[in-house]
Design an enzyme around this catalytic site. Structure first.
Site, short mmCIF file in Angstrom:
data_model
loop_
_atom_site.label_atom_id
_atom_site.label_comp_id
_atom_site.label_asym_id
_atom_site.label_seq_id
_atom_site.Cartn_x
_atom_site.Cartn_y
_atom_site.Cartn_z
N GLY A 175 51.25 27.83 44.46
CA GLY A 175 51.69 29.25 43.84
C GLY A 175 52.59 29.62 43.47
CE1 TYR A 219 42.72 41.33 53.18
CE2 TYR A 219 42.63 39.54 51.68
CZ TYR A 219 43.72 40.28 52.28
OH TYR A 219 44.42 40.29 51.81
#
Length: 348
Positions: free
Chosen positions: A308, A168
């Site tokens: 996660g 990103y």
């Protein structure tokens, strides 16, 4: 001795255990235009209720033109504070500390979100064409990150995590694979870090001293050696912690992982970075068992473990391992059902 449930501080913030929920976007949960929904609130409350020490809320967009989707959570205006505050409140209600990850996709922004794709410098790989940001645009986005942090504090969050990983915008400045600028925002590592340095300085000037500012970065940003150097510089500019993942791409680090090490090269990279800085390190990526998590913490290889998908598969993961109960195991679906909707996860 298992230290997973021993409290640990990030700056002045005490976190009740070493288990972190990493920021994972809940696709299809938020309302259109990125407003918090009841699904978002219930999701994070369930994780906090399950005993996690630190919850990092998913990538939240600081600018509507840098979103990944129309329903990505937003924080680019004060209109979002009320909804986001409900997430912070439910996490605190169950004793979890909570940060929110601040995000801009840069060249990864879909064309249906913004036709005018921007990044650090001109970029074309056949599928993606993006133009170089002007100095004025860089300064404008710096203000977006700073203002988003001010809103996060107003919403009751304990801190923010700048998304500087996973291809990103921030990593598009860090990486020489993208950043070809010839001005003060390109070239040397110090110049490539100038964007985030100015953001951190701006945040620190506008929030309380106890508000946490961290960043998620790669251990492979042009290699482990450069990433270690970058980590030292990020500590120097005022980051309160580092959350180590992958950078612009998934090129493995050049250093071989020892056979006895139970985790992958990304986690190993985190352990190498920890040796070179004094601020806390969060390790992440495929740490799916209590054995792996305990190994990392008990041997002081990292300070926190981000777990996660196991926590998505079993909201009570932390509580169960603390009490020695059997967990509901993640089935490792490919692709993960959460990439489309958490409602389709086959967890019990």
């Amino acid at each position: 001795m298992n230290l997973l449930f021993k409290p640990q501080k990030i700056k002045n913030l005490e976190i009740k255990n070493r288990i972190v929920l990493p920021p994972m976007v809940c696709f299809g949960f938020a309302e259109d235009n990125g407003f918090v929904s009841e699904k978002n609130i219930n999701h994070y409350e369930s994780i906090a209720k399950g005993g996690t020490g630190l919850v990092i809320v998913e990538a939240t967009s600081v600018n509507k033109d840098g979103r990944l989707s129309t329903d990505q959570l937003g924080i680019w205006s004060d209109d979002y504070i009320e909804g986001l505050s409900k997430i912070a409140d439910v996490c605190h209600k169950h004793g979890s500390k909570v940060f929110i990850q601040l995000h801009h996709a840069g060249l990864k922004t879909p064309k249906h979100i913004n036709e005018d794709t921007i990044t650090s410098s001109y970029y074309s790989d056949g599928d993606i064409l993006a133009r170089s940001m002007t100095i004025d645009e860089i300064h404008s986005l710096e203000r977006d990150f700073i203002n988003a942090s001010i809103r996060a504090e107003k919403a009751g969050f304990d801190g923010v995590e700048i998304h500087g990983a996973h291809s990103y915008l921030m990593t598009q400045f860090f990486s020489t694979k993208v950043n070809k600028r010839e001005d003060e925002y390109g070239g040397s590592l110090d110049n490539r870090l100038r964007f985030v340095k100015e953001i951190v300085e701006g945040i620190k000037e506008n929030v309380n001293d106890d508000f946490i500012v961290g960043i998620r970065v790669g251990c492979n940003e042009d290699g482990l050696k450069t990433s270690i150097n970058m980590a030292k510089k990020l500590e120097h500019i005022g980051m309160d912690y580092l959350h180590i993942s992958t950078g612009f791409d998934n090129t493995p680090i050049e250093e071989k992982v020892p056979e006895e090490f139970p985790c992958n090269w990304i986690v190993y990279g985190a352990t190498k970075i920890k040796k070179e800085v004094t601020i806390p390190i969060i390790a992440v990526n495929s740490i799916k068992t209590v054995e792996k998590a305990s190994y990392l913490i008990d041997n002081n290889l990292v300070d926190f473990v981000a777990i996660g998908r196991p926590q998505l598969a079993d909201y009570n993961f932390t509580k169960r391992i603390k009490e020695g109960q059997e967990i509901v195991k993640c089935l490792g679906c490919k692709p993960c059902k959460w990439f489309t909707s958490g409602d389709s996860c086959p967890r019990v």
